[in-house]
Write an enzyme that holds these catalytic residues in place. Structure first.
Site, mmCIF file in Angstrom:
data_model
loop_
_atom_site.group_PDB
_atom_site.id
_atom_site.type_symbol
_atom_site.label_atom_id
_atom_site.label_comp_id
_atom_site.label_asym_id
_atom_site.label_seq_id
_atom_site.Cartn_x
_atom_site.Cartn_y
_atom_site.Cartn_z
ATOM 1 N N ARG A 1 39.397 34.477 25.334
ATOM 2 C CA ARG A 1 39.605 33.479 24.280
ATOM 3 C C ARG A 1 40.366 34.041 23.083
ATOM 4 O O ARG A 1 40.759 33.306 22.183
ATOM 5 C CB ARG A 1 38.293 32.801 23.855
ATOM 6 C CG ARG A 1 37.211 33.694 23.372
ATOM 7 C CD ARG A 1 35.871 32.985 23.360
ATOM 8 N NE ARG A 1 35.837 31.825 22.473
ATOM 9 C CZ ARG A 1 35.906 31.897 21.151
ATOM 10 N NH1 ARG A 1 36.033 33.051 20.547
ATOM 11 N NH2 ARG A 1 35.853 30.791 20.436
ATOM 12 N N PRO B 1 23.317 49.217 31.672
ATOM 13 C CA PRO B 1 22.554 49.106 30.418
ATOM 14 C C PRO B 1 22.611 50.380 29.585
ATOM 15 O O PRO B 1 22.265 50.371 28.408
ATOM 16 C CB PRO B 1 21.114 48.816 30.867
ATOM 17 C CG PRO B 1 21.114 48.820 32.347
ATOM 18 C CD PRO B 1 22.498 49.056 32.860
ATOM 19 N N GLU C 1 19.492 49.773 41.370
ATOM 20 C CA GLU C 1 19.078 50.633 40.259
ATOM 21 C C GLU C 1 20.262 51.302 39.567
ATOM 22 O O GLU C 1 20.083 52.089 38.650
ATOM 23 C CB GLU C 1 18.089 51.692 40.745
ATOM 24 C CG GLU C 1 16.748 51.132 41.189
ATOM 25 C CD GLU C 1 16.031 50.363 40.076
ATOM 26 O OE1 GLU C 1 15.839 50.937 38.988
ATOM 27 O OE2 GLU C 1 15.675 49.190 40.315
ATOM 28 N N ASP D 1 36.276 33.601 13.543
ATOM 29 C CA ASP D 1 34.977 33.574 14.220
ATOM 30 C C ASP D 1 34.030 34.600 13.615
ATOM 31 O O ASP D 1 34.456 35.663 13.177
ATOM 32 C CB ASP D 1 35.129 33.931 15.709
ATOM 33 C CG ASP D 1 35.548 32.739 16.556
ATOM 34 O OD1 ASP D 1 35.597 31.628 16.008
ATOM 35 O OD2 ASP D 1 35.823 32.948 17.742
#
Ligand code: ADE
Length: 250
Positions: free
Chosen positions: A170, A96, A132, A185
């Site tokens: 993709r 993160p 963690e 897109d």
């Protein structure tokens, strides 16, 4: 032929089983446009109990992935990948704390596999964390690109890695039926707007009718309506895209 190979390093390879065996990704793998290999980090734990994690020095909650398990695992996989294919592999570490993943980054990762760039195929080594996170020295030694899929905390990097695999694969030519179907897109470099509203049969449902312009067969008018609708929807739902406050813009 362009292709992308993903080497996924994880403590839970089973999480990927159905992801790899269904739909678009399965078909792309069968057609050799995409390859995904799974490596279990635990196989690099040489001790009797196959220990891969430990408590943090200084105390605190949770467990950390051990540097002396993760680094040899990544090095072995990078070395194997390096001899199997000519292009230099790119190492992505899921955390993160990483730079936020977006469509532009996906395009760049897919483009590394273009024949024009001298390669036979892009190789991406995806390192998934758990618990963690990693001992800090993992990043010090391996110098990975640290990547996050958003400002929320997952149980590990696996779901984030699936998002990256799907967004990149993709873009490989031939993976989607229509070669052009992803060029426009939303969020791609060719388009900073959201898609326009789309409709299919029935023409009327619970009193809601399909906009008449879409059913009158005038292609110039339809094109104009779609462009205006894209702009209006972007203004309503994602004004930040118009204001150029797009995060991680480079
Ligand atoms: N691991 C845990 N949370 C994550 C996130 N948001 N992105 C990437 N890897 C993660």
């Amino acid at each position: 032929m362009m292709s992308v190979r993903f080497d996924v390093l994880t403590l839970f390879p089973g999480i990927f089983d159905s992801f790899l065996s269904e739909s678009v990704l399965k078909s792309a793998i069968d057609r050799k446009l995409v390859a995904v290999r799974l490596y279990n980090i635990r196989d690099w734990a040489t001790d009797k109990h196959h220990k891969v994690d430990d408590t943090p020095y200084g105390g605190g909650p949770g467990m950390l992935l051990k540097v002396d398990r993760v680094v040899p695992c990544v090095e072995d996989v990078m070395r194997e990948t390096a001899t199997a294919l000519p292009d230099k592999p790119r190492l992505l570490m899921f955390t993160p704390q990483g730079r936020r993943f977006n469509q532009r980054w996906a395009e760049e990762l897919a483009a590394g596999g273009q024949e024009g760039q001298g390669g036979q195929g892009q190789r991406l080594v995806l390192l998934c964390g758990r618990y963690e996170g990693f001992d800090e020295r993992v990043a010090d030694i391996l110098q990975p690109e640290e990547i996050s899929v958003g400002d929320y905390v997952l149980n590990g990097g696996e779901v984030a890695a699936m998002a990256v695999i799907e967004a990149v694969m993709r873009l490989v030519p031939g993976v989607l039926g229509d070669e052009d179907s992803n060029r426009f897109d939303s969020f791609s470099s060719g388009n900073r707007l959201l898609d326009c509203a789309q409709y299919t049969r029935p023409r009327e449902y619970r009193g809601l009718e399909v906009p008449g312009v879409l059913t009158n067969g005038n292609h110039a008018e339809i094109e104009r309506w779609r462009n205006e609708n894209s702009l209006e929807r972007t203004r309503q739902k994602r004004q930040d895209l118009l204001l150029h406050t797009y995060e991680n813009e480079r």
